[in-house]
Design a protein around this motif. Structure first.
Motif, mmCIF file in Angstrom:
data_model
loop_
_atom_site.group_PDB
_atom_site.id
_atom_site.type_symbol
_atom_site.label_atom_id
_atom_site.label_comp_id
_atom_site.label_asym_id
_atom_site.label_seq_id
_atom_site.Cartn_x
_atom_site.Cartn_y
_atom_site.Cartn_z
ATOM 1 N N VAL A 291 52.496 40.970 58.424
ATOM 2 C CA VAL A 291 53.806 40.637 57.863
ATOM 3 C C VAL A 291 54.254 41.767 56.943
ATOM 4 C CG1 VAL A 291 53.375 38.165 58.059
ATOM 5 C CG2 VAL A 291 52.816 39.333 55.924
ATOM 6 N N LEU A 292 55.577 41.910 56.831
ATOM 7 C CA LEU A 292 56.214 42.979 56.077
ATOM 8 C C LEU A 292 57.164 42.398 55.039
ATOM 9 C CD1 LEU A 292 56.901 45.297 59.157
ATOM 10 C CD2 LEU A 292 55.246 45.740 57.322
ATOM 11 N N PRO A 293 57.718 43.211 54.142
ATOM 12 C CA PRO A 293 58.553 42.687 53.055
ATOM 13 C C PRO A 293 59.660 41.758 53.543
ATOM 14 C CG PRO A 293 58.064 44.974 52.639
ATOM 15 C CD PRO A 293 57.512 44.668 53.998
ATOM 16 N N GLY A 294 59.827 40.635 52.821
ATOM 17 C CA GLY A 294 60.846 39.647 53.139
ATOM 18 C C GLY A 294 60.338 38.492 53.962
ATOM 19 N N ASP A 295 59.212 38.669 54.660
ATOM 20 C CA ASP A 295 58.614 37.578 55.433
ATOM 21 C C ASP A 295 58.117 36.491 54.481
ATOM 22 O OD1 ASP A 295 57.243 37.377 58.508
ATOM 23 O OD2 ASP A 295 56.282 36.158 56.953
ATOM 24 N N ASP A 296 58.202 35.245 54.931
ATOM 25 C CA ASP A 296 57.762 34.125 54.087
ATOM 26 C C ASP A 296 56.294 34.220 53.700
ATOM 27 O OD1 ASP A 296 60.225 32.899 53.966
ATOM 28 O OD2 ASP A 296 59.850 31.532 55.633
ATOM 29 N N PHE A 297 55.481 34.900 54.487
ATOM 30 C CA PHE A 297 54.057 35.013 54.186
ATOM 31 C C PHE A 297 53.694 36.343 53.525
ATOM 32 C CE2 PHE A 297 53.663 31.298 56.806
ATOM 33 C CZ PHE A 297 52.491 30.690 56.402
ATOM 34 N N TYR A 298 54.698 37.137 53.162
ATOM 35 C CA TYR A 298 54.401 38.391 52.469
ATOM 36 C C TYR A 298 53.975 38.092 51.038
ATOM 37 C CZ TYR A 298 54.598 43.456 51.878
ATOM 38 O OH TYR A 298 54.270 44.776 51.699
ATOM 39 N N LEU A 299 53.098 38.918 50.495
ATOM 40 C CA LEU A 299 52.545 38.693 49.157
ATOM 41 C C LEU A 299 53.113 39.703 48.168
ATOM 42 C CD1 LEU A 299 48.834 38.014 50.181
ATOM 43 C CD2 LEU A 299 50.640 36.360 49.709
ATOM 44 N N ARG A 324 61.745 32.870 57.433
ATOM 45 C CA ARG A 324 62.078 34.301 57.408
ATOM 46 C C ARG A 324 60.930 35.067 58.052
ATOM 47 N NH1 ARG A 324 65.930 36.300 53.831
ATOM 48 N NH2 ARG A 324 64.608 38.094 53.306
ATOM 49 N N LEU A 325 61.242 35.811 59.115
ATOM 50 C CA LEU A 325 60.234 36.541 59.875
ATOM 51 C C LEU A 325 60.471 38.044 59.764
ATOM 52 C CD1 LEU A 325 60.377 34.470 63.192
ATOM 53 C CD2 LEU A 325 58.706 34.213 61.349
ATOM 54 N N HIS A 326 59.430 38.748 59.363
ATOM 55 C CA HIS A 326 59.418 40.210 59.412
ATOM 56 C C HIS A 326 57.970 40.584 59.687
ATOM 57 C CE1 HIS A 326 60.564 44.330 57.446
ATOM 58 N NE2 HIS A 326 60.470 44.397 58.752
ATOM 59 N N ARG A 327 57.610 40.719 60.951
ATOM 60 C CA ARG A 327 56.206 40.805 61.315
ATOM 61 C C ARG A 327 56.020 41.404 62.703
ATOM 62 N NH1 ARG A 327 54.835 34.454 61.453
ATOM 63 N NH2 ARG A 327 55.618 34.686 59.328
ATOM 64 N N TYR A 328 54.780 41.814 62.964
ATOM 65 C CA TYR A 328 54.412 42.270 64.296
ATOM 66 C C TYR A 328 52.975 41.847 64.575
ATOM 67 C CZ TYR A 328 52.237 46.215 61.766
ATOM 68 O OH TYR A 328 51.488 46.984 60.919
ATOM 69 N N PRO A 332 45.628 46.612 70.826
ATOM 70 C CA PRO A 332 45.493 47.835 70.010
ATOM 71 C C PRO A 332 46.832 48.536 69.758
ATOM 72 C CG PRO A 332 44.964 48.325 72.287
ATOM 73 C CD PRO A 332 45.281 46.861 72.237
ATOM 74 N N SER A 333 47.947 47.944 70.208
ATOM 75 C CA SER A 333 49.273 48.467 69.880
ATOM 76 C C SER A 333 50.160 47.270 69.556
ATOM 77 C CB SER A 333 49.870 49.265 71.042
ATOM 78 O OG SER A 333 50.015 48.435 72.186
ATOM 79 N N ILE A 334 51.390 47.531 69.130
ATOM 80 C CA ILE A 334 52.283 46.436 68.770
ATOM 81 C C ILE A 334 52.619 45.609 70.014
ATOM 82 C CG2 ILE A 334 54.659 45.913 68.072
ATOM 83 C CD1 ILE A 334 54.451 47.867 65.884
ATOM 84 N N GLN A 335 52.391 44.311 69.931
ATOM 85 C CA GLN A 335 52.685 43.412 71.041
ATOM 86 C C GLN A 335 54.028 42.702 70.863
ATOM 87 O OE1 GLN A 335 50.510 43.490 73.596
ATOM 88 N NE2 GLN A 335 49.334 44.957 72.380
ATOM 89 N N SER A 336 54.433 42.498 69.645
ATOM 90 C CA SER A 336 55.732 41.881 69.373
ATOM 91 C C SER A 336 56.216 42.366 68.018
ATOM 92 C CB SER A 336 55.619 40.346 69.369
ATOM 93 O OG SER A 336 54.779 39.902 68.321
ATOM 94 N N LEU A 337 57.512 42.297 67.811
ATOM 95 C CA LEU A 337 58.114 42.746 66.566
ATOM 96 C C LEU A 337 59.287 41.847 66.262
ATOM 97 C CD1 LEU A 337 58.534 44.746 64.232
ATOM 98 C CD2 LEU A 337 59.651 46.283 65.845
ATOM 99 N N ASP A 338 59.244 41.150 65.116
ATOM 100 C CA ASP A 338 60.277 40.177 64.777
ATOM 101 C C ASP A 338 60.863 40.460 63.402
ATOM 102 O OD1 ASP A 338 60.312 38.233 67.002
ATOM 103 O OD2 ASP A 338 58.231 37.860 66.425
ATOM 104 N N LEU A 339 62.166 40.436 63.309
ATOM 105 C CA LEU A 339 62.883 40.507 62.041
ATOM 106 C C LEU A 339 64.157 39.691 62.212
ATOM 107 C CD1 LEU A 339 63.445 41.594 59.196
ATOM 108 C CD2 LEU A 339 64.395 43.655 60.234
ATOM 109 N N ASN A 340 64.249 38.552 61.529
ATOM 110 C CA ASN A 340 65.389 37.648 61.752
ATOM 111 C C ASN A 340 66.351 37.586 60.566
ATOM 112 O OD1 ASN A 340 63.945 36.131 59.921
ATOM 113 N ND2 ASN A 340 63.749 34.304 61.207
ATOM 114 N N PHE A 341 66.349 38.654 59.731
ATOM 115 C CA PHE A 341 67.315 38.741 58.635
ATOM 116 C C PHE A 341 67.685 40.203 58.450
ATOM 117 C CE2 PHE A 341 63.019 38.707 56.925
ATOM 118 C CZ PHE A 341 62.993 39.818 56.100
#
Length: 360
Positions: A291-299, A324-328, A332-341
């Motif tokens: 998870v990346l900044p802004g995601d609900d599970f970001y710390l 709020r999703l900002h994650r991948y 061994p490589s990125i399988q999905s990439l989500d950012l919904n804001f």
């Protein structure tokens, strides 16, 4: 307040996303990426944007003295420094990014200057590209100026072996590094569980035509000039391997088709600041989701997370617990990439990776 600094073990670096107008279609563009040599690559065919580690030579106040001697006005240097309360530590280690705090004994304070010097020097070391201006070019425009270098191979070797020789080269050729055509783009950090990580600022730079390159053989196996979709296609085919930051940045660029549009956007956006993207990993029954900044599970203090966090449910259940999703997903490589804001700092939203890969 600026973001908390990384641990001392993290190495600071700078990279350049170099954009060239396509000679065939003047509206199109291509990006420069480098296949690392087998000696330096983490994986076979690892491919990166040009760049490398900050060196103490990049922080020498001799650079500021030389710029002043050359006739660079102080106001031109002040324009490089972005004063905001939310600057990441990599770009404001002195706290405010204030021009008046350029000096700390023999070192330059301002990372906006030193990391640009790193990026220019590393481009020369890796591919022989000298992004500099002579006295007749001191208009500080948005497009990179490129200089010819007599005895290029010898100078490239000298700077590669001793970074302080880059200032010697500039003095001899009577040029200054083109800091003003490097537009602040993004910043990435290694996940906190990595034993030795990096914090990296990405700059974007533009050239009107593809310059001649001289690959440094100990570091670079091959140079690639391709559009973002072509690079992601090579990833899908297993011909190159990219770390997540490179995939993310290419995904931002898929939707921008024209050189001039990207140039205009990069210049305007660079004044809006940068958010450090430091991934936090969650193990969702074998699927690792970062998870990346802004995601609900970001710390709030991601640099203090020294392990992948366990989650008792599946990746789908993990997603269902978030608005709020900002994650991948990685491995061994990125399988999905989500950012919904809307992304921070007025930035481009990466196009949904799985949908785009189906179009490739």
């Amino acid at each position: 307040m600026s973001q908390t600094a990384f641990p001392a073990k993290w190495r600071t670096s700078a990279s350049v996303i170099l954009v060239s107008r396509d000679a065939g279609e003047s509206k199109d563009y291509k990006l420069l990426m480098l296949k690392r040599s087998d000696v330096t690559a983490m994986m076979i065919n690892q491919t990166v944007f040009p760049g490398g580690l900050l060196d103490k030579a990049d922080e020498s106040v001799a650079w500021l003295q030389y710029l002043e001697e050359f006739g660079v006005p102080q106001e031109a240097l002040r324009r490089l420094v972005l004063i905001r309360d939310d600057r990441p530590a990599i770009l404001a280690p002195q706290g405010t990014g204030c021009y008046d705090r350029f000096f700390k004994r023999s070192s330059i304070w301002s990372r906006e200057i030193t990391l640009r010097l790193t990026a220019v020097r590393e481009c020369f070391e890796e591919v022989g590209l000298l992004m500099c201006r002579n006295r007749s070019q001191l208009d500080f425009g948005g497009v990179i100026c490129v200089q010819d270098v007599p005895d290029l191979e010898e100078w490239q070797r000298r700077v590669h072996d001793k970074p302080s020789e880059f200032l010697t080269l500039c003095r001899e050729l009577k040029v200054v590094p083109d800091l003003w055509a490097l537009h602040e783009w993004s910043a990435w950090g290694s996940p906190g569980f990595m034993r030795y990580g990096h914090e990296t600022v990405f700059f974007m730079a533009f050239v009107d035509k593809q310059p001649k390159l001289l690959a440094e053989p100990s570091e670079v196996k091959e140079t690639l000039w391709l559009i973002p979709k072509e690079l992601l296609e090579l990833v899908d085919h297993g011909e190159i391997w990219l770390l997540p930051p490179q995939v993310y940045e290419l995904s931002r660029l898929i939707g921008v088709k024209e050189y001039q549009n990207l140039l205009d956007f990069a210049i305007k956006r660079s004044r809006l600041g940068t958010t450090m993207y430091l991934p936090v990993g969650y193990d969702c029954q074998g699927s690792v989701v970062f998870v990346l900044p802004g995601d609900d599970f970001y710390l709030p203090e991601p640099h203090l997370v020294h392990k992948i966090i366990g989650f008792s449910g599946s990746e789908e259940e993990f997603r269902g617990r978030s608005k709020r999703l900002h994650r991948y997903t990685y491995g061994p490589s990125i399988q999905s990439l989500d950012l919904n804001f809307a992304p921070p700092n007025g930035h481009l939203k990466p196009l949904k990776f799985q949908q785009e890969r189906q179009k490739l």
